[in-house]
Enzyme design. Structure first.
Site, PDB file in Angstrom:
ATOM      1  CG  ASN A   1      -8.309  -1.034  12.340  1.00  0.00           C
ATOM      2  OD1 ASN A   1      -7.384  -1.724  11.925  1.00  0.00           O
ATOM      3  ND2 ASN A   1      -8.793  -0.016  11.671  1.00  0.00           N
TER       4      ASN A   1
ATOM      5  CG  ASP B   1      -0.238  -0.316   2.524  1.00  0.00           C
ATOM      6  OD1 ASP B   1       1.004  -0.297   2.555  1.00  0.00           O
ATOM      7  OD2 ASP B   1      -0.922  -0.575   3.525  1.00  0.00           O
TER       8      ASP B   1
ATOM      9  CG  HIS C   1      -5.619  -1.850   9.117  1.00  0.00           C
ATOM     10  ND1 HIS C   1      -5.610  -0.479   9.201  1.00  0.00           N
ATOM     11  CD2 HIS C   1      -4.360  -2.226   9.464  1.00  0.00           C
ATOM     12  CE1 HIS C   1      -4.409  -0.056   9.566  1.00  0.00           C
ATOM     13  NE2 HIS C   1      -3.631  -1.100   9.736  1.00  0.00           N
TER      14      HIS C   1
ATOM     15  CD  GLU D   1      -8.360   1.274   7.866  1.00  0.00           C
ATOM     16  OE1 GLU D   1      -8.300   0.431   8.780  1.00  0.00           O
ATOM     17  OE2 GLU D   1      -7.698   2.322   7.885  1.00  0.00           O
TER      18      GLU D   1
HETATM   19  P1  PGA Z   1       2.474  -1.455  12.768  1.00  0.00           P
HETATM   20  O1  PGA Z   1       1.337  -1.325  11.675  1.00  0.00           O
HETATM   21  O2  PGA Z   1       3.427  -2.498  12.257  1.00  0.00           O
HETATM   22  O3  PGA Z   1       3.113  -0.085  12.791  1.00  0.00           O
HETATM   23  O4  PGA Z   1       1.820  -1.846  14.046  1.00  0.00           O
HETATM   24  C1  PGA Z   1       0.696  -2.466  11.219  1.00  0.00           C
HETATM   25  C2  PGA Z   1      -0.486  -2.093  10.371  1.00  0.00           C
HETATM   26  O5  PGA Z   1      -1.127  -1.069  10.650  1.00  0.00           O
HETATM   27  O6  PGA Z   1      -0.793  -2.845   9.442  1.00  0.00           O
END
Ligand code: PGA
Length: 241
Positions: A136, A67, A138, A143
């Protein structure tokens, strides 16, 4: 979905790097799906070490990132393009033309997403897709919603994700509100998936992930439908299992 509980972040990083190195040594032309965020940083450090100390060779490796924020300039130090150069690509012998991220500078995001999806397919598909997970649930910027998109698409970020990601920006208003992301279908087309989850803040979502249901409320739960997923957890993330 197989899971391995490692002692800590360091062990997750080491094991993740070992799994990717094994894939690259088995097939020097491997296609890697890569992720940003805090979680894979340690793994990328180990891969750089393996390249520098033992000659792990990225010269024929191709990469496709999950992404990118939209819109964002590649020169912005919060772009995922910048992150990947900073944490991995500038330190290994990967060819520039073999690196792919959704283009946050594109003037036509829908066309960009369709082209990205086709580029992955034309390359032969991703061999190992690295993923993190949001608090959350995702993956990428898929999302929690009533429905999830299959293909690479432009999406809005939830309030929760904007808040969580604001830690990297000077102020919350600077966080882009949109992103280009592989869809759950794009992700599940990878031949294998390596999901890294570390830290206490992820323990509740790990519990949901392993609760035995598939739900768009936890987009990562759709990974249960993939036949070859390895989840590397540290003890803190696994504490509610
Ligand atoms: P993080 O992010 O590795 O910074 O916890 C993971 C994500 O949001 O997919």
């Amino acid at each position: 979905m197989e899971y391995i509980i490692c002692k800590n972040y360091e062990e997750v990083s080491l094991l993740g790097a070992a799994i990717l190195a094994k894939q690259i040594n088995k097939n020097p032309k491997s296609i890697l799906g890569l992720a940003t965020g805090s979680t894979p940083v340690g793994m990328y450090k180990k891969l750089v070490e393996m390249h520098k100390k033992s000659g792990l060779d990225f010269s024929e490796v191709k990469t496709f990132n999950l992404d990118e924020y939209y819109p964002i300039k590649k020169s912005n130090d919060q772009s995922y393009d910048y992150f990947m150069r900073d944490n991995l690509f500038s330190h290994i012998n990967i060819k520039k033309e073999n690196i792919h991220l959704p283009n946050g500078e594109s003037s036509d995001p829908d066309k960009e997403c369709a082209a990205y999806e086709k580029m992955i397919a034309d390359a032969g598909g991703v061999d190992i897709q690295v993923l993190g997970i949001g608090v959350n649930g995702h993956v990428g910027f898929n999302e929690p919603e009533n429905e999830l998109k299959l293909a690479t698409h432009l999406t809005g970020l939830t309030k929760n994700t904007i808040e969580v990601n604001s830690r990297f920006f000077k102020k919350i208003e600077d966080v882009p509100t949109k992103a280009l992301t592989m869809g759950m279908g794009t992700i599940n087309k990878a031949k294998s998936i390596l999901l890294l989850i570390t830290g206490k803040s992820k323990a509740p979502v790990v519990k949901k992930l392993f609760s035995g249901v598939v739900t768009t409320a936890v987009p990562a739960s759709f990974l249960h439908l993939h036949p070859d997923v390895t989840v590397l957890l540290d003890e803190a993330a696994a504490e509610l299992l």
